[in-house]
Enzyme design. Structure first.
Site: not given
Length: 422
Positions: A284, A278, A55, A257-258, A14, A42, A243, A166, A16-17, A282, A251-252
């Site tokens: 997060d 990260k 960074e 995003r997941k 995918h 990123e 598909f 998916k 995003d992955k 961090k 898709d970009a």
């Protein structure tokens, strides 16, 4: 009254992955050669193109373009017809050094003084409906796609599969919040051209039931759960139709995003911060792992059937702002959730530097987290090897590391003793 709950997962192909895996692979390379690296990488992927931004503060040079291409190759984007290929895609790099304003609150020379790399709240969740203390709908979604990927890479069955996919699972729960049945499974998987949509759906469904679902059933951890995978389930296969166009060409994809796929599939809560790319300064990332470690060990110890743990931080501040606990009325001890939260703060050191140390988070362990969930995986050790090319020539780094340390049930005895459980 019974109710339905749905979770989804996405495959390593995918878009995003793909982005998450590139970001975490770059992080791993920096940590392998300089464990003190500060990384916030990123990734954007689209048709024929990868963009790296963010960074990094490190004492070593890493060829990040080479790392990105290796990740893309391992996923399976190796054919020009995919419009996104490891050998031919462009890789644009826009990485620069970490802000000194942020760094001054993190690097203080001692783990006792290390402040949080950001403000925010992080959540950990656990439920005893599965042996890995994960919600069943998400656990099944991950397993379906993991087996599908293994079949694709093996190459002798379902040879029409392409990397993007998916899966979505809907579970019916009983009045006492236990899984009662699996109502539906949705699978959308990228594929080669078929002569028509009906042939595609029949072929994919037949192969799914023959080559994928039996192995998924084998990987469930009890007869009770295995019995839920029966012929009463409704399957939806590529419900939109063909598909063929997928992955970054369809898709970009962007890092982070997941986040619901990465955590608990919509159960519990999420603080909003992404993980991949990260380093553990961090919070997060590191505090979300710490909160999961707490929740899993607390539920495994029998404190509650289900638990949500929130930890909050201020940037540059050592101690957390607060700890919140919700047992959803399933507590087995004669304490309020607030009193349980106080006990947690006595049992677990939640200072950022100590989270890094106790969970061994300064090791190159993150590539495996970037697909099929950061939570619910079993901890294991193995030797890893990294190669980089610098001014001094080729350098090889080998080390034995422990993966998914936050999934270890290593505090159960301490917890049971503290709460007076036999």
């Amino acid at each position: 009254m019974s109710y339905l709950f749905t979770s989804e997962s996405v495959s390593e192909g995918h878009p995003d992955k793909v982005a998450d895996q590139i970001s975490d692979a770059i992080l791993d390379y920096f940590l392998a050669f300089d464990p003190d690296s500060k990384v916030a990488c990123e990734t954007l992927v689209t048709t024929g193109q990868v963009v790296l931004a963010g960074e990094i503060k490190s004492s070593v040079y890493i060829d990040v373009q080479e790392v990105a291409r290796e990740v893309i190759k391992n996923i399976g984007y190796t054919k020009d017809e995919y419009k996104f290929s490891a050998d031919s895609c462009g890789v644009l790099t826009a990485l620069h050094e970490q802000s000194q304003d942020i760094n001054q609150g993190v690097d203080r020379g001692s783990i006792d003084e290390q402040g949080a790399g950001d403000q925010g709240m992080m959540f950990g969740y656990a439920t005893n409906e599965t042996k890995n203390y994960m919600p069943l709908a998400l656990d099944l979604s991950h397993k379906i796609l993991k087996v599908l990927s293994e079949v694709r890479k093996k190459g002798d069955q379902m040879t029409y599969l392409r990397p993007d996919a998916k899966a979505q699972v809907t579970i019916e729960y009983s009045d006492d919040n236990r899984p009662k049945s699996i109502k539906s499974i949705v699978l959308s998987t990228q594929h080669d051209e078929f002569s028509n949509e009906e042939e595609m759906r029949q072929t994919v469904k037949g192969d799914l039931l023959k080559h994928v679902m039996p192995e998924v059933k084998n990987r469930l951890d009890s007869d009770e759960l295995r019995n839920l995978l029966n012929d009463q389930i409704t399957y939806f296969i590529n419900p939109t139709g063909n598909f063929v166009i997928g992955g970054p060409h369809g898709d970009a994809g962007l890092t982070g995003r997941k986040i619901i796929v990465d955590t608990y599939g919509g159960k519990g809560a999420h603080g909003g911060g992404a993980f991949s790319g990260k380093d553990p300064s961090k919070v997060d990332r590191s505090a979300a792992y710490a909160a999961r470690h707490i929740a899993r060990n607390m539920v495994a110890a029998g404190i509650a059937d289900e638990m949500l743990v929130q930890i909050s931080y201020a940037i540059g501040v050592v101690e957390p702002m607060g700890v919140f606990v919700n047992t959803y009325g399933t507590s087995k001890v004669n304490m309020t959730d607030g009193e349980i939260a106080v006990k947690i703060q006595e049992l677990f050191d939640l200072r950022p530097g100590h989270i890094e140390k106790n969970l061994k988070l300064r090791n190159p362990i993150y590539g495996l987290t970037a697909a099929y969930g950061h939570m619910g995986r079993e901890s294991f050790e193995k030797e890893v090897s990294f190669v980089r090319h610098g001014d001094a020539g080729k350098e090889v780094k080998k080390q034995r590391v422990e993966f998914f340390t936050w999934e270890k049930e290593d505090r159960v005895d301490d917890i049971r003793k503290e709460f007076g459980l036999s």
